[in-house]
Every structure is written in structure tokens, then in C-alpha cells.
Design an enzyme around this catalytic site. Structure first.
Site, PDB file in Angstrom:
ATOM      1  N   HIS A 169      -2.370 -18.073  12.260  1.00 29.38           N
ATOM      2  CA  HIS A 169      -1.258 -17.051  11.703  1.00 29.38           C
ATOM      3  C   HIS A 169      -0.249 -16.952  12.520  1.00 29.38           C
ATOM      4  O   HIS A 169      -0.164 -15.885  13.410  1.00 29.38           O
ATOM      5  CB  HIS A 169      -1.811 -16.013  10.976  1.00 29.38           C
ATOM      6  CG  HIS A 169      -2.752 -16.442   9.818  1.00 29.38           C
ATOM      7  ND1 HIS A 169      -4.023 -15.496   9.598  1.00 29.38           N
ATOM      8  CD2 HIS A 169      -2.737 -17.453   8.895  1.00 29.38           C
ATOM      9  CE1 HIS A 169      -4.598 -16.412   8.446  1.00 29.38           C
ATOM     10  NE2 HIS A 169      -3.886 -17.490   8.301  1.00 29.38           N
ATOM     11  N   GLU A 172       1.308 -13.144  13.605  1.00 29.23           N
ATOM     12  CA  GLU A 172       0.272 -12.258  14.233  1.00 29.23           C
ATOM     13  C   GLU A 172       0.289 -12.559  15.624  1.00 29.23           C
ATOM     14  O   GLU A 172      -0.753 -12.941  16.381  1.00 29.23           O
ATOM     15  CB  GLU A 172      -1.319 -12.583  13.588  1.00 29.23           C
ATOM     16  CG  GLU A 172      -1.460 -12.284  12.171  1.00 29.23           C
ATOM     17  CD  GLU A 172      -2.426 -12.874  11.461  1.00 29.23           C
ATOM     18  OE1 GLU A 172      -2.530 -12.891  10.297  1.00 29.23           O
ATOM     19  OE2 GLU A 172      -3.318 -13.331  12.246  1.00 29.23           O
ATOM     20  N   HIS A 262      -6.845 -12.722  15.220  1.00 31.22           N
ATOM     21  CA  HIS A 262      -5.686 -12.431  14.281  1.00 31.22           C
ATOM     22  C   HIS A 262      -5.205 -10.885  14.249  1.00 31.22           C
ATOM     23  O   HIS A 262      -5.770 -10.254  15.216  1.00 31.22           O
ATOM     24  CB  HIS A 262      -6.502 -12.675  12.876  1.00 31.22           C
ATOM     25  CG  HIS A 262      -6.773 -13.980  12.516  1.00 31.22           C
ATOM     26  ND1 HIS A 262      -6.201 -14.783  11.512  1.00 31.22           N
ATOM     27  CD2 HIS A 262      -7.646 -15.020  12.947  1.00 31.22           C
ATOM     28  CE1 HIS A 262      -6.555 -15.928  11.275  1.00 31.22           C
ATOM     29  NE2 HIS A 262      -7.441 -16.008  12.299  1.00 31.22           N
ATOM     30  N   GLU A 338      -9.655  -8.909  14.432  1.00 28.83           N
ATOM     31  CA  GLU A 338      -8.434  -8.436  13.664  1.00 28.83           C
ATOM     32  C   GLU A 338      -7.961  -7.318  14.518  1.00 28.83           C
ATOM     33  O   GLU A 338      -8.387  -6.123  14.734  1.00 28.83           O
ATOM     34  CB  GLU A 338      -8.719  -8.004  12.445  1.00 28.83           C
ATOM     35  CG  GLU A 338      -9.355  -9.336  11.454  1.00 28.83           C
ATOM     36  CD  GLU A 338      -8.117 -10.101  10.980  1.00 28.83           C
ATOM     37  OE1 GLU A 338      -6.930  -9.722  11.084  1.00 28.83           O
ATOM     38  OE2 GLU A 338      -8.410 -11.108  10.362  1.00 28.83           O
TER      39      GLU A 338
END
Ligand code: ZN
Length: 377
Positions: A169, A172, A262, A338
């Protein structure tokens, strides 16, 4: 009355100017090409030296993650090195959801972004510097749809196959700052953690899985609007050549440990997601993940386990997602890391919030945790 000027026609730039009135601008985020996702912004403002500007990003109730805007302060820099935060407020009732950023530039130009950008030029610096280090091999895995190279770095002489990959992504950017920290550690001949890991593991590192989305200023997709982290069950050359190239390379090496890096728009914390719900789940395989999570939790106050995603029920894992596919396909301990856009609720740093510097430090703790984890296996 003089007007400010706003520009975004550069690497990873993204903003549409709706109107400018003196030092106030109404703006909107452009959607990822061929997709509905919109959240990443990156632009510069000139012409307001020493004067307060008010930047209103509108339409955010229709953004990809409206929950990302409350309690969020926009990132800002004037020297393009040190990123701080500009006081911001979100009003869901103003122009279909508006983030108002207030800032007084000291100089004539200030740069604003959803998170500190990681440009493709910096990416090439990172890859080339690592590739020039002793014992590091650069592998060109393939070509993206925009014609950019997809690069991997390999190092280490051990048997354990470790895969680290980031920025499926592209918005990110935290993930590539993390990679910069990881590569600085792993290529340092004096670093004791790096030396031990390179002795015991073969490391395969893809610092940027989505160069096209990165350069285009996308949040979540590649050049043709594909969310790469839903393609891992059936990647194909037309929609997701990036995933196909990485997965084919994994099939050649096998995978024992994988970390897919991420960032999460809404949750103000660093956390891990595992592979609960894969068809071949066993408690023993699951314990490999929980063990790593406990080690990282003990090593750094920037990690925690209270906030995160709910566990997927048995048998319900989406095998299109990378770490589920990799855990299922290879019996690997494969996790998603994350990081936040907001600050950490537990350990705030008001001037910078979550920052590139903290992403890089977290990478070092993740590698030290990996070394400790190898001893428990
Ligand atoms: Zn992501």
C-alpha cells in the site's frame, strides 16, 4: 490581496485545488487511478512567509478511512528533512467532512503530507547503498506496469528463510522508513544483531512492493487500481505483476518467517496481525506468531497488544492477503506489522507524532526480536 500558491505535480504529489482566497484554500484528495480509494495527500504551499494559512481538505466522509481524520494532525516540513505536525481539526459536518490544517510557515515554502513521504529517488538511494554493502545481492524481480524496476535485496548465509517486504500500500510510507532502519542495521558490519541474523538466516527484502502507486501519489493501489494485498491467491501479469514476481521468488526459496510492513489510518498504535483463520491453522503454528508478539512487546514501549484488528474466526481467512497466503502456502510464521498515522495513544510525542525516526527505531527492535525468537524455535 496576494494569494498563496499550491503545487502537487511531483513524485507522490496529490491534491486538487478547488479554490484559493488569500491565505485560505479549499482542497480535495484525488482518488487512486482506476479505483475509489482516496486518503493520501502531499503538496506544497508558497507565498505565506510568516502568515497563518488555513488549508481545508474537503469531502473526507467519502475517503477510504473516514476514521483516520479525528485526532489526526497533518505532517509538515520546511526543510524536507525534519517533519513535524501542524494543528488540524476534523469537522464531519463541513463540506462532506473537512480537515482544517492551520500553520504559519517561517519561510516562503512549506510541504504538507498525510505522512512524511518516501520518494522513489530516496528509494533508489536506499537500494543502491544497500546493494553496495559487503555480502548484499540486488535482485531485479521484475517490471511494474509503469515500467519501473521491482527490486529485492538478499543477504545472509543461514538456512532460515526470512522475508521482509513493505509498501504494498504505497501511501503507507511509514513502511519504507521502517525498511530504511532495517537496512541500516542489517548492512552495518559492526551491528551484533545484524551479524547474528546474517549468520543464521537468508534474508530477502523488498523495500517497496508498489513503485507505481508510490510515484503516482496513491494510497492503496498500483497503476491500474489493484489493491496488491488482495491478490496473493491468484496474482496475474495484467493486474498484479508485482505480487506475481514476489510470490514466484518465494516459491523458489521457501519462507520460514515473513513480515509485511503497513500502516493503519485509524488506530493510534503499533500492532501486529497474525494468520488466524487459515485452513491449515494449528495451535503450534499460531504460537510461533504469539511468541514473536510477546518478545516485541517486551522489547519496546512503542509496541502494544491492546489495540489492533479482531482475530479472524476459524476457516475464514482471506487467502488473497499476503500473510495469510504465505502462512498457508509455506507453513510460515507470517505477520503484518501496522504503524499509525496519528500519534501513539500510549506514548505520545506531540511535536512529531509518529515519525520517520520512530519507524526506523522500531525496525531495529523488530530485528532484535527476530533474533531472540529464533532461539525459542
Ligand atoms: Zn496496508
Amino acid at each position: 490581496m496576494t494569494q498563496i500558491a499550491i503545487d502537487a505535480a511531483f513524485d507522490s504529489g496529490n491534491i486538487e485545488v478547488l479554490s484559493i482566497d488569500g491565505n485560505t484554500a479549499r482542497l480535495a484528495i484525488t482518488r487512486d487511478h482506476m479505483s475509489e480509494f482516496a486518503q493520501w495527500f502531499h503538496f506544497r504551499v508558497t507565498g505565506a512567509q510568516g502568515e497563518a494559512v488555513e488549508l481545508k481538505i474537503t469531502g473526507l466522509n467519502a475517503s477510504a478511512y473516514p476514521g483516520g481524520w479525528p485526532d489526526y494532525d497533518a505532517c509538515v516540513t520546511e526543510d524536507r528533512e525534519y517533519w513535524t505536525r501542524a494543528a488540524s481539526s476534523f469537522d464531519a459536518g463541513e463540506e462532506n467532512g473537512t480537515l482544517t490544517i492551520r500553520y504559519t510557515p517561517a519561510g516562503n515554502v512549506a510541504w504538507f503530507a498525510y505522512f512524511a513521504p518516501y520518494s522513489m529517488e530516496r528509494h533508489h538511494d536506499l537500494v543502491s547503498e544497500a546493494a553496495a554493502s559487503e555480502g548484499v545481492e540486488l535482485v531485479r524481480l521484475g517490471t511494474t506496469l509503469d515500467g519501473q524496476p521491482l527490486d529485492m535485496l538478499e543477504m545472509g548465509e543461514g538456512e532460515t528463510q526470512v522475508w521482509l517486504y513493505a509498501r504494498q500500500h504505497p501511501g503507507e510510507t511509514q513502511a519504507e522508513w521502517w525498511m530504511e532502519g532495517a537496512l541500516e542495521c542489517l548492512t552495518d558490519p559492526a551491528d551484533p544483531v545484524a551479524r547474528a541474523l546474517r549468520q543464521r538466516c537468508r534474508l530477502h527484502i523488498v523495500p517497496n512492493c508498489n513503485p507505481d502507486g508510490s510515484r503516482r501519489g496513491h494510497l492503496r493501489t498500483n497503476a491500474v487500481g489493484t489493491n496488491l494485498n488482495r491478490e496473493w491467491a491468484n496474482p496475474n501479469p495484467e493486474k498484479s505483476p508485482e505480487v506475481l514476481a514476489i510470490r514466484n521468488s518465494m516459491d523458489e526459496t521457501g519462507v520460514d518467517f515473513a513480515m509485511d510492513v503497513h500502516a493503519d489510518e485509524a488506530i493510534p498504535a503499533v500492532f501486529l496481525a497474525g494468520y488466524e483463520g487459515i485452513p491449515s491453522w494449528t495451535d503450534d503454528l499460531g504460537e510461533q506468531f504469539y511468541s514473536y508478539q510477546r518478545i516485541l512487546d517486551r522489547r519496546t514501549p512503542d509496541f502494544q497488544t491492546k489495540l489492533g484488528y479482531p482475530k479472524t474466526p476459524a476457516g475464514k481467512a482471506n487467502l488473497g492477503m499476503s500473510t495469510n497466503q504465505v502462512a498457508e502456502r509455506f507453513g510460515a510464521c507470517a505477520m503484518t506489522l501496522e504503524m499509525p498515522y496519528k500519534d501513539l495513544a500510549d506514548a505520545p510525542e506531540p511535536e512529531q507524532g509518529w515519525s520517520p525516526e520512530r519507524c526506523k527505531l522500531l525496525a531495529r527492535d523488530c530485528l532484535a526480536a527476530l533474533l531472540e525468537w529464533l532461539d525459542t524455535e
